[in-house]
Design a protein around this motif. Structure first.
Motif, PDB file in Angstrom:
ATOM      1  N   GLN A  39       1.229  -9.967 -16.601  1.00 19.69           N
ATOM      2  CA  GLN A  39       2.063  -9.515 -15.492  1.00 19.69           C
ATOM      3  C   GLN A  39       2.886 -10.661 -14.920  1.00 19.69           C
ATOM      4  OE1 GLN A  39      -0.336  -7.568 -12.539  1.00 19.69           O
ATOM      5  NE2 GLN A  39      -0.684  -5.770 -13.821  1.00 19.69           N
ATOM      6  N   GLU A  76      -3.465 -10.237 -15.903  1.00 19.96           N
ATOM      7  CA  GLU A  76      -2.836 -10.990 -14.821  1.00 19.96           C
ATOM      8  C   GLU A  76      -1.807 -11.961 -15.384  1.00 19.96           C
ATOM      9  OE1 GLU A  76      -1.929 -14.210 -12.388  1.00 19.96           O
ATOM     10  OE2 GLU A  76      -3.497 -14.503 -13.851  1.00 19.96           O
ATOM     11  N   ARG A  89       6.037  -1.988 -11.387  1.00 30.01           N
ATOM     12  CA  ARG A  89       4.956  -1.099 -10.939  1.00 30.01           C
ATOM     13  C   ARG A  89       3.568  -1.669 -11.253  1.00 30.01           C
ATOM     14  NH1 ARG A  89       8.692   2.669 -13.624  1.00 30.01           N
ATOM     15  NH2 ARG A  89      10.031   3.524 -12.009  1.00 30.01           N
ATOM     16  N   HIS A  90       3.442  -2.974 -11.068  1.00 31.28           N
ATOM     17  CA  HIS A  90       2.132  -3.590 -11.261  1.00 31.28           C
ATOM     18  C   HIS A  90       1.179  -3.122 -10.169  1.00 31.28           C
ATOM     19  CE1 HIS A  90       4.163  -7.138 -13.523  1.00 31.28           C
ATOM     20  NE2 HIS A  90       3.980  -6.094 -14.296  1.00 31.28           N
ATOM     21  N   ARG A  91      -0.070  -2.939 -10.536  1.00 29.66           N
ATOM     22  CA  ARG A  91      -1.062  -2.459  -9.573  1.00 29.66           C
ATOM     23  C   ARG A  91      -1.353  -3.490  -8.496  1.00 29.66           C
ATOM     24  NH1 ARG A  91      -6.020  -0.606 -12.871  1.00 29.66           N
ATOM     25  NH2 ARG A  91      -6.929  -1.335 -10.947  1.00 29.66           N
ATOM     26  N   GLY A  92      -1.405  -4.755  -8.857  1.00 28.79           N
ATOM     27  CA  GLY A  92      -1.573  -5.788  -7.847  1.00 28.79           C
ATOM     28  C   GLY A  92      -2.981  -6.058  -7.400  1.00 28.79           C
ATOM     29  N   ASP A  93      -3.963  -5.608  -8.148  1.00 27.84           N
ATOM     30  CA  ASP A  93      -5.338  -5.842  -7.704  1.00 27.84           C
ATOM     31  C   ASP A  93      -5.996  -7.040  -8.363  1.00 27.84           C
ATOM     32  OD1 ASP A  93      -5.423  -4.675 -10.186  1.00 27.84           O
ATOM     33  OD2 ASP A  93      -6.994  -3.244  -9.696  1.00 27.84           O
ATOM     34  N   HIS A 126       7.307  -7.552  -9.390  1.00 27.52           N
ATOM     35  CA  HIS A 126       6.009  -6.855  -9.408  1.00 27.52           C
ATOM     36  C   HIS A 126       6.197  -5.395  -8.984  1.00 27.52           C
ATOM     37  CE1 HIS A 126       3.273 -10.064 -10.464  1.00 27.52           C
ATOM     38  NE2 HIS A 126       3.842 -10.866  -9.580  1.00 27.52           N
ATOM     39  N   TRP A 158       0.871  -1.160   0.000  1.00 26.91           N
ATOM     40  CA  TRP A 158       0.000   0.000   0.000  1.00 26.91           C
ATOM     41  C   TRP A 158       0.906   1.207   0.000  1.00 26.91           C
ATOM     42  CZ3 TRP A 158      -0.676   3.521   4.212  1.00 26.91           C
ATOM     43  CH2 TRP A 158      -1.678   4.466   3.999  1.00 26.91           C
ATOM     44  N   GLU A 159       0.664   2.119  -0.921  1.00 27.29           N
ATOM     45  CA  GLU A 159       1.543   3.265  -1.031  1.00 27.29           C
ATOM     46  C   GLU A 159       0.744   4.539  -1.238  1.00 27.29           C
ATOM     47  OE1 GLU A 159       4.808   2.895  -3.793  1.00 27.29           O
ATOM     48  OE2 GLU A 159       4.857   0.729  -3.512  1.00 27.29           O
ATOM     49  N   ASP A 199      -9.037  -8.686 -17.521  1.00 32.99           N
ATOM     50  CA  ASP A 199      -8.285  -8.814 -16.267  1.00 32.99           C
ATOM     51  C   ASP A 199      -7.474 -10.111 -16.239  1.00 32.99           C
ATOM     52  OD1 ASP A 199      -9.180  -6.389 -15.323  1.00 32.99           O
ATOM     53  OD2 ASP A 199     -10.711  -7.231 -13.996  1.00 32.99           O
TER      54      ASP A 199
END
Length: 175
Positions: A123, A120, A96-100, A92, A57-58, A116
């Motif tokens: 990525q 995925e 800078r993958h979003r990761g969602d 990851h 989380w950033e 999606d």
């Protein structure tokens, strides 16, 4: 599937390799310590098929990055999987993958759209390829021609599939 890598990403990865002096001369395993500097890490009980999970989380002011690693990877016999998992999860962040996307998979009643799912997979492939680029120096491919993939994977302490991915990068990009 479209190419997951591009020259811009490979150039960034090469700068990290050079700056952190990751690829020592000869056939030595690449240290994964520089990849751990950006995360806190803990071992956790996961199903056997899950090697690691990156939580992050950033905001502009704060960063929260935790790498959870399957506790079975603490075993000395699992050192190649551990090296692979740590660098893969770092990739990851590097990309800078979003990761969602995985979060959506784990929600009980929610299904991923075809887009999606495609993203995925892309990525994950990108991280697998970059992991190979980070962990398998080019000199190891020369050695693989003489000794074989299994020998080189053992010498570098990486899973054999990374050697094959690294060959693909060399063939396509000359690196």
């Amino acid at each position: 599937m479209p190419a997951a890598l591009n020259l811009t990403l490979l150039n960034r990865a090469q700068r990290k390799i050079d700056n952190d002096q990751l690829h020592a001369p000869g056939m030595h395993p690449v240290t994964y310590q520089p990849f751990l500097e950006e995360v806190d890490r803990f071992y956790a009980p996961f199903p056997p098929t899950v090697d690691a999970l990156l939580q992050r989380w950033e905001t502009q002011e704060e960063k929260f990055r935790v790498l959870l690693i399957n506790e079975i990877l603490q075993e000395p016999s699992e050192s190649a999987r551990l090296r692979d998992a740590i660098v893969h999860e770092f990739c990851h962040l590097f990309c800078r993958h979003r990761g969602d996307f995985f979060f959506k998979i784990w929600q009980a009643d929610e299904k991923l759209s075809l887009f999606d799912l495609h993203m995925e997979r892309l990525q994950e492939r990108q991280c697998a390829q970059l992991t190979a680029f980070f962990l398998v120096p080019r000199v190891a491919l020369v050695e693989a021609r003489r000794e074989g993939t299994g020998y080189v994977a053992g010498a570098l302490d990486v899973p054999p599939y990374l050697i094959e991915l690294r060959w693909d990068i060399w063939r396509k990009y000359g690196r």
